[in-house]
Design a protein around this motif. Sequence first.
Motif, PDB file in Angstrom:
ATOM      1  N   LEU A  85       0.818  -1.281   0.369  1.00 36.96           N
ATOM      2  CA  LEU A  85      -0.261  -0.280  -0.236  1.00 36.96           C
ATOM      3  C   LEU A  85       1.053   0.907   0.309  1.00 36.96           C
ATOM      4  O   LEU A  85       0.548   2.501  -0.863  1.00 36.96           O
ATOM      5  N   CYS A  86       2.095   1.066   0.440  1.00 34.77           N
ATOM      6  CA  CYS A  86       3.082   2.636   0.609  1.00 34.77           C
ATOM      7  C   CYS A  86       3.863   2.074  -0.455  1.00 34.77           C
ATOM      8  O   CYS A  86       4.742   3.409  -0.674  1.00 34.77           O
ATOM      9  N   ASN A  87       3.451   1.974  -1.397  1.00 37.29           N
ATOM     10  CA  ASN A  87       4.334   1.441  -2.379  1.00 37.29           C
ATOM     11  C   ASN A  87       6.027   1.030  -2.325  1.00 37.29           C
ATOM     12  O   ASN A  87       6.445   2.235  -3.292  1.00 37.29           O
ATOM     13  N   ASN A  88       6.083   1.167  -1.497  1.00 38.88           N
ATOM     14  CA  ASN A  88       7.759   0.274  -1.657  1.00 38.88           C
ATOM     15  C   ASN A  88       8.323  -0.374  -1.713  1.00 38.88           C
ATOM     16  O   ASN A  88       8.067  -1.034  -0.514  1.00 38.88           O
ATOM     17  N   ARG A  89       8.381  -1.139  -1.919  1.00 40.17           N
ATOM     18  CA  ARG A  89       9.140  -2.994  -2.452  1.00 40.17           C
ATOM     19  C   ARG A  89       9.741  -3.298  -1.079  1.00 40.17           C
ATOM     20  O   ARG A  89       9.758  -4.655  -1.192  1.00 40.17           O
ATOM     21  N   ASN A 105      -3.505  -5.329  -9.005  1.00 42.98           N
ATOM     22  CA  ASN A 105      -2.084  -4.972  -8.386  1.00 42.98           C
ATOM     23  C   ASN A 105      -2.122  -3.652  -9.638  1.00 42.98           C
ATOM     24  O   ASN A 105      -1.211  -3.224  -9.383  1.00 42.98           O
ATOM     25  N   GLN A 106      -2.015  -4.805 -10.946  1.00 47.20           N
ATOM     26  CA  GLN A 106      -1.571  -3.873 -12.199  1.00 47.20           C
ATOM     27  C   GLN A 106      -2.323  -2.225 -12.249  1.00 47.20           C
ATOM     28  O   GLN A 106      -1.991  -1.576 -12.570  1.00 47.20           O
ATOM     29  N   ARG A 107      -4.144  -2.194 -11.775  1.00 47.62           N
ATOM     30  CA  ARG A 107      -4.178  -0.649 -12.147  1.00 47.62           C
ATOM     31  C   ARG A 107      -3.579   0.156 -10.830  1.00 47.62           C
ATOM     32  O   ARG A 107      -3.748   1.195 -11.269  1.00 47.62           O
ATOM     33  N   ARG A 108      -3.139  -0.667  -9.531  1.00 46.64           N
ATOM     34  CA  ARG A 108      -2.697   0.511  -8.644  1.00 46.64           C
ATOM     35  C   ARG A 108      -1.515   0.614  -9.136  1.00 46.64           C
ATOM     36  O   ARG A 108      -0.892   2.285  -8.864  1.00 46.64           O
ATOM     37  N   ARG A 109      -0.258  -0.182 -10.038  1.00 47.08           N
ATOM     38  CA  ARG A 109       0.648  -0.199 -10.091  1.00 47.08           C
ATOM     39  C   ARG A 109       0.475   1.125 -11.240  1.00 47.08           C
ATOM     40  O   ARG A 109       1.242   2.171 -11.179  1.00 47.08           O
ATOM     41  N   ALA A 110      -0.384   0.840 -12.349  1.00 45.78           N
ATOM     42  CA  ALA A 110      -0.314   1.784 -13.571  1.00 45.78           C
ATOM     43  C   ALA A 110      -1.081   3.730 -12.276  1.00 45.78           C
ATOM     44  O   ALA A 110      -0.401   4.909 -13.065  1.00 45.78           O
ATOM     45  N   SER A 111      -1.701   3.697 -11.835  1.00 43.50           N
ATOM     46  CA  SER A 111      -2.441   5.165 -10.776  1.00 43.50           C
ATOM     47  C   SER A 111      -1.405   5.234 -10.898  1.00 43.50           C
ATOM     48  O   SER A 111      -1.393   6.591 -10.211  1.00 43.50           O
ATOM     49  N   ARG A 112      -0.351   5.122 -10.123  1.00 42.95           N
ATOM     50  CA  ARG A 112       1.144   5.236  -9.044  1.00 42.95           C
ATOM     51  C   ARG A 112       1.995   6.127 -10.028  1.00 42.95           C
ATOM     52  O   ARG A 112       2.321   6.753  -9.778  1.00 42.95           O
ATOM     53  N   ALA A 113       2.156   4.996 -11.575  1.00 42.29           N
ATOM     54  CA  ALA A 113       2.887   5.651 -12.280  1.00 42.29           C
ATOM     55  C   ALA A 113       2.593   6.612 -13.022  1.00 42.29           C
ATOM     56  O   ALA A 113       3.203   7.690 -13.040  1.00 42.29           O
TER      57      ALA A 113
END
Length: 117
Positions: A85-89, A105-113
Amino acid sequence: MSTLATDRRVSIIERIMERVLVVDRGFQMDGMPSPCHIWTGPTSGEGKGGGYGRMSLNAQTVAVHLVVYTHYFGYIPGKKQVDHLCNNRLCCNPVHLELVSHIKNQRRRASRAKEKA
């Protein structure tokens, strides 16, 4: 669960926490600061899909955040992924980890990008 299994699980989490730095990186949950537990040990490298914490467990290389998630929340179904959730791997704070579908997970990754751009 047997005492032996419980002791083993506790010792694994203790091993992980020996290599973790608790750092406030500005992430908040419910309006309150929620520090990341940053893994300082080996990682999966720098390439695509890299940057995740890795450790050896029973002579197998495993993702630290998945070990932590399993310890606190149990089994991870084959069709699910654990999102940070914190976007820190490198974060392995259990409250920052959420079980989600691959598409979520992919939608969140795209949104964060998009947010970074």
